[in-house]
Write an enzyme that holds these catalytic residues in place. Sequence first.
Site, PDB file in Angstrom:
ATOM      1  N   ASP A 112       0.784  -1.241   0.000  1.00 28.32           N
ATOM      2  CA  ASP A 112       0.000   0.000   0.000  1.00 28.32           C
ATOM      3  C   ASP A 112       0.815   1.289   0.000  1.00 28.32           C
ATOM      4  OD1 ASP A 112      -2.692  -0.883  -0.188  1.00 28.32           O
ATOM      5  OD2 ASP A 112      -2.483  -1.739   1.807  1.00 28.32           O
ATOM      6  N   ASP A 177      -7.194  -3.586  -5.538  1.00 27.79           N
ATOM      7  CA  ASP A 177      -6.817  -2.298  -4.944  1.00 27.79           C
ATOM      8  C   ASP A 177      -5.393  -1.880  -5.338  1.00 27.79           C
ATOM      9  OD1 ASP A 177      -8.359  -4.198  -3.513  1.00 27.79           O
ATOM     10  OD2 ASP A 177      -8.353  -3.008  -1.694  1.00 27.79           O
TER      11      ASP A 177
HETATM   12  N1  GLY Z   1      -7.355  -1.220   0.102  1.00 30.79           N
HETATM   13  C1  GLY Z   1      -8.155  -1.748   1.104  1.00 30.79           C
HETATM   14  C2  GLY Z   1      -9.581  -1.386   0.991  1.00 30.79           C
HETATM   15  O1  GLY Z   1     -10.033  -0.846   0.017  1.00 30.79           O
HETATM   16  O2  GLY Z   1     -10.293  -1.678   1.936  1.00 30.79           O
END
Ligand code: GLY
Length: 413
Positions: A112, A177
């Site tokens: 992330d 994501d």
């Molecule tokens: N990237 C994690 C979410 O969207 O919850």
Amino acid sequence: MKPLLCFVVAAGLTAYTTFTEKDFVSSNTGFAQRQLKHMLKETEMRDSLAFPRTTDAAGKMTTTSMYDWTPGFFAGSLWYGYELTKDPALQQQALRWTEKLQPLQYFTQHHDLGFMMYCSYGNAYRLTGNKAYRDVLVQGARSLSTRYNPVTKSIKSWNAFKSWHGEQLYRYPVIIDNLMNLELLFFASRETGDTSFRHIAVSHAEAAMRNQIRPDYSSYHVVCYDTINGKVLARETAQGYADNSTWARGQAWGIYGFTMIYRETKEARFLKTAAGMADWYLNSKNLPKDKVPYWDFNAEEKGYTPGVRSNTLKVKTKYRDVSAAAIVASALFELSGYVDANKGAKYRQAAIEMLHTLGSPAYRAQEGANGNFILMHSVGSIPHNNEIDVPLVYADYYFMEALQRYKQSLGIF
Ligand code: GLY
């Protein structure tokens, strides 16, 4: 995160006049500015390295450490607050909250980094031009790149993922994501001239297009790879209703992600994917009239079965997910500038309607309430029984980004 310069003439503003739209933007901007300041006050009573995330059952703000996936959104919201208002107090706080994240440039424990660094340092560099921020971002891109594997042709999202169906543990999960994190790599490639960042980003995007997007442009949440031969071992869900369902925020990440990837590459195949995913979302019979999706497009639908360990089995309410709507609204403002005029007007109109819905009392909080977050009614993860029908810091971030994109497209500076 890129600002958009569109022209009012291309607006498709059938239902709204520019005058009332200016009022709409300015009233939401003022509200965001006030809520951010209330929240800043609240943060003064907490640990200085506690990053706002959501609220507890009593409606009080809760926080995370900087090593969760969301610490960059508060700094990013402060940057958008500053950009929208030019309030120097917000700029000063944006700098402060950005610089707290400096150690993250060396972080490699999950994928992330793009969210964590580009929403904070990326906006800081865009709005200040301070080269020290650029260097932090480039180091962040180096750290993110360590998670790429040429066999899977993807960046590993999490170090492990346990299936909701039983005890099966996957060691190379990639979630949709992850597309969002590629923006940091494209940036680093542009800034340094090192094409390896770009190569990783494009390779990851291609693998996602191949393995994560279904032929009808809906999406799988998690794809698990075999690192010996690069083959797909499983397609499952972590935060969605079922493996074959479409998790609303996952689809939103895909729309936003492929739009950004098209901006960076100008390759038609990525635009086709972004538009395909947007069309799937907007045309879904399961999208409510106000365009704020249920947390999963197929929740409680026949033919979709949650895993035995998923908390989803206990939740019968079809909650909305405002965060997905905010992400899609922001993405559609950008996407509307890349497609033909008819489609562009349709996307833009949808984005404007979404912004209005989100800014209405149905979804926008009362001042000083909602833990001082702007928007209510998001969902973190129902399968994990976590953050259900709450405010979320990233919903606010993408709402403010959409507001800034809209404001700029109206020619209001
Ligand atoms: N990237 C994690 C979410 O969207 O919850």
